[in-house]
Design a protein around this motif. Structure first.
Motif, PDB file in Angstrom:
ATOM      1  N   GLU A  36       0.817  -1.212   0.000  1.00  0.00           N
ATOM      2  CA  GLU A  36       0.000   0.000   0.000  1.00  0.00           C
ATOM      3  C   GLU A  36       0.857   1.272   0.000  1.00  0.00           C
ATOM      4  O   GLU A  36       0.563   2.243  -0.714  1.00  0.00           O
ATOM      5  N   ALA A  37       1.912   1.279   0.823  1.00  0.00           N
ATOM      6  CA  ALA A  37       2.757   2.477   0.906  1.00  0.00           C
ATOM      7  C   ALA A  37       3.452   2.759  -0.423  1.00  0.00           C
ATOM      8  O   ALA A  37       3.581   3.921  -0.856  1.00  0.00           O
ATOM      9  N   GLU A  38       3.898   1.710  -1.090  1.00  0.00           N
ATOM     10  CA  GLU A  38       4.550   1.859  -2.399  1.00  0.00           C
ATOM     11  C   GLU A  38       3.589   2.450  -3.417  1.00  0.00           C
ATOM     12  O   GLU A  38       3.954   3.328  -4.210  1.00  0.00           O
ATOM     13  N   ILE A  39       2.340   1.977  -3.378  1.00  0.00           N
ATOM     14  CA  ILE A  39       1.332   2.489  -4.312  1.00  0.00           C
ATOM     15  C   ILE A  39       0.998   3.939  -3.994  1.00  0.00           C
ATOM     16  O   ILE A  39       0.846   4.779  -4.887  1.00  0.00           O
ATOM     17  N   GLN A  40       0.902   4.255  -2.694  1.00  0.00           N
ATOM     18  CA  GLN A  40       0.591   5.626  -2.300  1.00  0.00           C
ATOM     19  C   GLN A  40       1.688   6.593  -2.748  1.00  0.00           C
ATOM     20  O   GLN A  40       1.410   7.732  -3.142  1.00  0.00           O
ATOM     21  N   SER A  41       2.932   6.122  -2.744  1.00  0.00           N
ATOM     22  CA  SER A  41       4.039   6.992  -3.156  1.00  0.00           C
ATOM     23  C   SER A  41       3.954   7.351  -4.637  1.00  0.00           C
ATOM     24  O   SER A  41       4.411   8.418  -5.052  1.00  0.00           O
ATOM     25  N   LEU A  42       3.366   6.462  -5.455  1.00  0.00           N
ATOM     26  CA  LEU A  42       3.193   6.770  -6.876  1.00  0.00           C
ATOM     27  C   LEU A  42       2.291   7.980  -7.067  1.00  0.00           C
ATOM     28  O   LEU A  42       2.466   8.778  -7.989  1.00  0.00           O
ATOM     29  N   PHE A  43       1.284   8.107  -6.163  1.00  0.00           N
ATOM     30  CA  PHE A  43       0.301   9.186  -6.280  1.00  0.00           C
ATOM     31  C   PHE A  43       0.633  10.369  -5.368  1.00  0.00           C
ATOM     32  O   PHE A  43      -0.208  11.250  -5.187  1.00  0.00           O
TER      33      PHE A  43
END
Length: 709
Positions: A36-43
């Motif tokens: 989740e944190a990795e995905i949030q960093s994309l946005f």
């Protein structure tokens, strides 16, 4: 017994369910838990206070990132981020993702497009590649809750398959509960005759009819790219074809075989309807034989279109209702409603037939008493409630781009009765002998008293009801009815009911002249023999294929020449102007082609780039308000923009299949083909100034990026 025949019918239809463990597929990318944190960093840039567009929510449904973003003035859009090669109609690409714009509100499509491309560019800068690290086989993904369960279209397709399983179970329960009761529906003679009719029906559909699409747009899903949109048609066909693909492999041949089998199996409920309605096995056999060799039904069966399945389900519904009322079986009556519900979830127009099914059930006291039973009422509600939701959802979307109210005009309805060669019952889609028997027999049936007053009147009312039952689904598209193959499919249920009426007419003919026992020389048998011969002659006659079918055959035969992983330029258009590229072959054959909109006009670069020139490039669309709305304009720009090297090309005959009109049709020249894109023929500045009225690239991009299909 009648339960046995109905159970056999659904057993054949549900045969594909047994192959759920046989699929060998290319696999799906999946997202592991804890990222989740990795995905949030994309946005991350879209969480900033300075950003006009901010992240509202992010969901991770197993194989994709589902992001909702909100912008100024209450606008919003939804982006789906899938693994490379897993998405369809991607608006942008990055090292790891296909970006799909799946929805937007309070913003125009052009603006939504530009915003989506901007968001994709920002995320692309943060995407280092290799985001997806795990793959699973599609069959494991389906069982484990992958994208077939994470999208509305995929989940509803799975539920449709479950509905078919429940329908099969209802017939099995009816068989168990009613063992040893009721009249036998078959004698040895009728059993042998019906087997011969079924064999003839399959031969006509699989060996005599030409296989191919019945429509410009495909309804076939790809197992590794599950459907993300119902397209206004309902989940039924996705659900119907899914077990066949899993059992026999995903290919157009599997879909054509499934259609041929559906068309063949339809003769069984037709036999039951004819037998129950006219209380005559001969009437049932004659109806089944007429349908088996009815040319237009045979030609529309081996296709990848849902209308043959709709016809089968509606016929099964009526047969189940008749059998349920006759034998006081509430289980069969619930099966009738469920079969109708499945038809409604396949095409929303089928809901109009449900009205006449209800009238038929309530037209007799036996039917009223049976329908009032609490368990039957509960079963009816459980079956029809989700179907009506599907009809509302898909029908409202279809109304947004097709004005159905035009079909209620008298001149539109007249098409269903022969105006502009719109009726499927008129030559040359139906032999003249079929039409004459149907027309003359029906007129005499109405005029002549025949039988005892009340019984004869009830029989005539029932016949009128079943004719309306078959005609009703064709009414919403009546304004489209014409001589082509494409519009004939809307009237498949009418053909089925017409076959039932002809069976009754031939039975009445025997009764009028005193032939009550089976006889080879009875007038009904002689007329039936003539109809069968006419059907065989019509099926055996050579019929030139419309352009879109010739184009389809060329595409299928040559798509494998395009190197694996190539980018392919796709011309797009909104109207029914020709065959939409059957891109599914890139998935079926594991070629991993990247279909990109031709309007994006990419640079050839080092990666393989191929141009697919469809027959629609040769369409003269006289109704276009703007020349930019035509595929011919896009094709012209592409062919001026690039240097093209033929890979495979052909000149095919111009024969319209619907409302397309080909440029140079008199010379029968429609050029199609695959071409390598080698270089840019002119500089970007000169290209931007090409085209009618000085319109440039930006307008083309905005118009075609989100157009059909």
């Amino acid at each position: 017994m009648i339960r046995k025949s109905l159970f056999f019918l659904l057993l054949v239809v549900a045969a594909g369910q047994a192959g759920l463990g046989l699929c060998k597929d290319k696999g799906l990318f999946v997202i592991e838990q804890g990222r989740e944190a990795e995905i949030q960093s994309l946005f991350e840039p879209f969480y900033s206070k300075d950003s006009k567009w901010k992240v509202d929510s992010i969901q991770i449904p197993f194989d994709r990132i589902h992001a909702t973003l909100r912008g100024p003035a209450g606008s919003s859009l939804v982006l789906e981020l899938l693994g490379r090669g897993q998405g369809r109609n991607a608006v942008a690409l990055s090292k790891s993702f296909d970006f799909i714009l799946s929805g937007y509100n309070n913003i125009s499509e052009d603006e939504a497009m530009l915003v989506a491309v901007h968001i994709a560019a920002v995320i692309g800068k943060r995407d280092k590649g290799g985001f997806f690290r795990k793959k699973v086989e599609t069959i494991q993904a389906i069982r484990g809750g992958a994208s077939w369960f994470s999208s509305t279209a995929g989940l509803s397709s799975i539920l449709w398959v479950a509905g078919m399983a429940v329908l099969s179970a209802l017939f099995f329960i009816s068989l168990i509960l009613n063992r040893g009761s009721g009249r036998a529906i078959f004698t040895p003679w009728t059993g042998i005759a019906l087997i011969a009719v079924i064999a003839a029906a399959f031969i006509a559909r699989w060996f005599m009819a030409t296989h191919g699409p019945a429509n410009f747009y495909s309804h076939l899903p790809c197992l590794s790219r599950p459907p993300i949109d119902l397209q206004g048609y309902g989940p039924g066909y996705f659900g119907w074809i899914l077990p066949w693909f899993l059992a026999l492999g995903q290919s157009d041949r599997t879909a054509f075989l499934a259609g041929a089998i559906a068309g063949t199996v339809t003769v069984l409920p037709v036999y039951i309807i004819g037998k129950e309605l006219f209380q005559s096995r001969f009437a049932g056999l004659a109806a089944a034989a007429c349908l088996a060799l009815w040319p237009i039904h045979a030609r529309l069966s081996p296709t990848d279109d849902p209308w043959i399945v709709v016809g089968l389900l509606l016929a099964t519904s009526l047969a189940s209702a008749m059998a349920g009322i006759e034998h006081k079986s509430g289980v069969l009556l619930v099966a009738a409603w469920l079969s109708s519900a499945l038809a409604c979830a396949t095409r929303p127009e089928a809901a109009l037939s449900v009205v006449f099914l209800g009238l038929f059930i309530l037209s007799s006291k036996k039917g009223q008493r049976l329908q009032r039973k609490p368990l039957v009422i509960a079963g009816t509600i459980l079956a029809m409630a989700p179907a009506l939701v599907s009809v509302w959802w898909t029908g409202s979307r279809a109304c947004s781009y097709f004005p159905f109210w035009r079909s209620l005009a008298p001149w539109s309805l007249a098409r269903l009765f022969g105006l502009h060669k719109g009726s499927v019952l008129f030559p040359d889609r139906t032999p003249l002998s079929f039409l004459l028997v149907l027309a003359i027999g029906s007129i005499l049936w109405i005029v002549l008293p025949g039988g005892h007053g009340n019984k004869a009147g009830k029989e005539k009312r029932t016949i009128l009801l079943i004719l309306l039952f078959g005609l009703a689904p064709a009414i919403p598209t009546a304004s489209l009815a014409g001589p082509g193959l494409v519009t004939a499919r809307y009237q498949v249920p009418l053909v089925i009911m017409a076959a039932v009426i002809i069976g009754g007419i031939l039975c009445k003919l025997n009764n009028m002249v005193g032939f009550r026992a089976p006889s080879m020389l009875s007038p009904g048998n002689l007329v039936l023999a003539g109809l069968v011969s006419a059907g065989l002659l019509n099926l055996g006659a050579h019929r030139p294929q419309p352009t879109f079918r010739s184009e389809y055959e060329f595409f299928r035969d040559n798509i494998e020449k395009v190197p694996k992983g190539c980018r392919i330029l796709e011309v797009q258009w909104r109207q029914d102007l020709g065959l939409a590229p059957p891109k599914r072959f890139s998935c079926f054959l594991g070629l991993k082609h990247k279909w990109i909109r031709a309007a994006s006009l990419p640079k050839p670069g080092k990666k393989c780039l191929v141009y697919w020139r469809p027959g629609a490039c040769s369409v003269d669309y006289k109704g276009a308000k703007d020349i930019h709305d035509t595929p011919a304009y896009q094709c012209d720009l592409i062919e001026k923009r690039y240097e093209l090297e033929p890979m495979a090309q052909e000149i095919i005959t111009a024969r319209p299949g619907f409302n397309e009109h080909y440029i140079g049709a008199a010379e029968n020249k429609v050029r199609i083909g695959f071409y390598y894109v080698r270089a840019v023929a002119g500089g970007p500045s000169s290209f931007l100034n090409q085209g009618a009225s000085g319109h440039g690239l930006k307008k083309i991009v905005s118009r075609f990026f989100l157009s059909r299909p």
